[in-house]
Enzyme design. Sequence first.
Site, mmCIF file in Angstrom:
data_model
loop_
_atom_site.group_PDB
_atom_site.id
_atom_site.type_symbol
_atom_site.label_atom_id
_atom_site.label_comp_id
_atom_site.label_asym_id
_atom_site.label_seq_id
_atom_site.Cartn_x
_atom_site.Cartn_y
_atom_site.Cartn_z
ATOM 1 N N GLY A 185 0.815 -1.214 0.000
ATOM 2 C CA GLY A 185 0.000 0.000 0.000
ATOM 3 C C GLY A 185 0.844 1.257 0.000
ATOM 4 N N ASP A 186 2.127 1.123 0.311
ATOM 5 C CA ASP A 186 3.095 2.219 0.216
ATOM 6 C C ASP A 186 3.998 2.078 -1.005
ATOM 7 O OD1 ASP A 186 2.906 4.061 2.529
ATOM 8 O OD2 ASP A 186 3.252 2.266 3.727
#
Length: 415
Positions: A185-186
């Site tokens: 997600g990063d």
Amino acid sequence: MNQSTQPPSQATGALAGLRVIDLTQMLAGPFCTQILADHGAEVIKVEAMSGDGTRSTGPFRDDDTLRDFGGYFQSVNRNKQSIAVDLKNPQGREIVRRLIDGADIVVENFRAGVMERLGLSYEQLRETNPRLVYGAVRGFGDPRSGASPYADWPAYDVVSQAMGGMMGITGPDRETPTKIGPGVGDTVPALMLCLGILAAVYRARETGEGQFVDVAMTDCVLAMCERIVYQRSYTGVVSAPEGNRHPLLCPFGLFRARDGWVSIACAHDGFWEKLAHAMDRPDLITDPAFATNAARVTNAQRVIDTIEGFTSVRTKEELAQCLGSRVPFGPVYTSAEIFADPHYQVREMLVDVEQPGSSEPVKIAGVPIKLSRTPGAVRHRAPLLGEHTADILLRAGYALDDIQQMRDSGTVRQA
């Protein structure tokens, strides 16, 4: 000079000559700017006087007497220079403004509005540097590209995985959504921001005009989960976790081995035929319940049971010898197995770097993008907090007396 000790300022690579002012912290932003640094860009990491919060996160080596940074920071800040500046101080903000005026790119991952309050908004910066490419990654994007109702929400990897749809199709069953292990997600938004920045730099070189590059973590996760969009649009199906299966392909997932798990993926019937022969089951090629992908999806549990009858009595190594060159196959590795596999050695994906304060080097992941003529490299460990403050200020035109005054007043910090 060893690639792990070459100073960042002596970088070579496809992006040599680009200067990046890095105002990011945690994972998404630093991962993006590290990719630029790996490929030769000069990346100046501007840190608060207390440093990026991940410096204290660890893990640390037992014999590390310095503890300036641990594994987390080391893994996403190599090849960078560090300057520590008090952005609450007007003189500190003037330093950053001067650095940005001499840069090609600035990257930040503050909440929307923070840079505006500091007097460092894109609109203000482009007045004196019209070629500037300004990259921003936030949980729900920047209002310039569309004001999300969640624009003020803080976000981390687990949030973007949840709201971007990834967790909703991951898990052992339809009732148990599950977080993906690594911080995708990063890191996926970081990759997309990197691509957007380089596209904007290319355009700026053609036109002389920079632009604002906006990436929302949730948007990037949704784009990565593209299947859930077309399934909903084409069929009305709301996708849900499928365990270790695929809703449209079979076999395509994980299978139990005698000493762990392996992955097998037959994306078309040709691979299924090769798998059937490898298992010494030619009958599976003509059996109507197994002969086509559509039939195998309908009879997925029978297919899985049949394959596991073969895999579960063999080790991962035995299965690799049997299947590795015939069908898409891979053992489920632990990190210990990754460290032992010669693939990662010959591909230079496990790189030794110095760990300040420790007597032994540490390993970090290498550069996965391989360029034939201008290869990227791990040239230098992550920087100590403020390690390059004086050098950066000198190159920006400040006199030694000015730098000393700024140190004495607490405007900057030198390691």
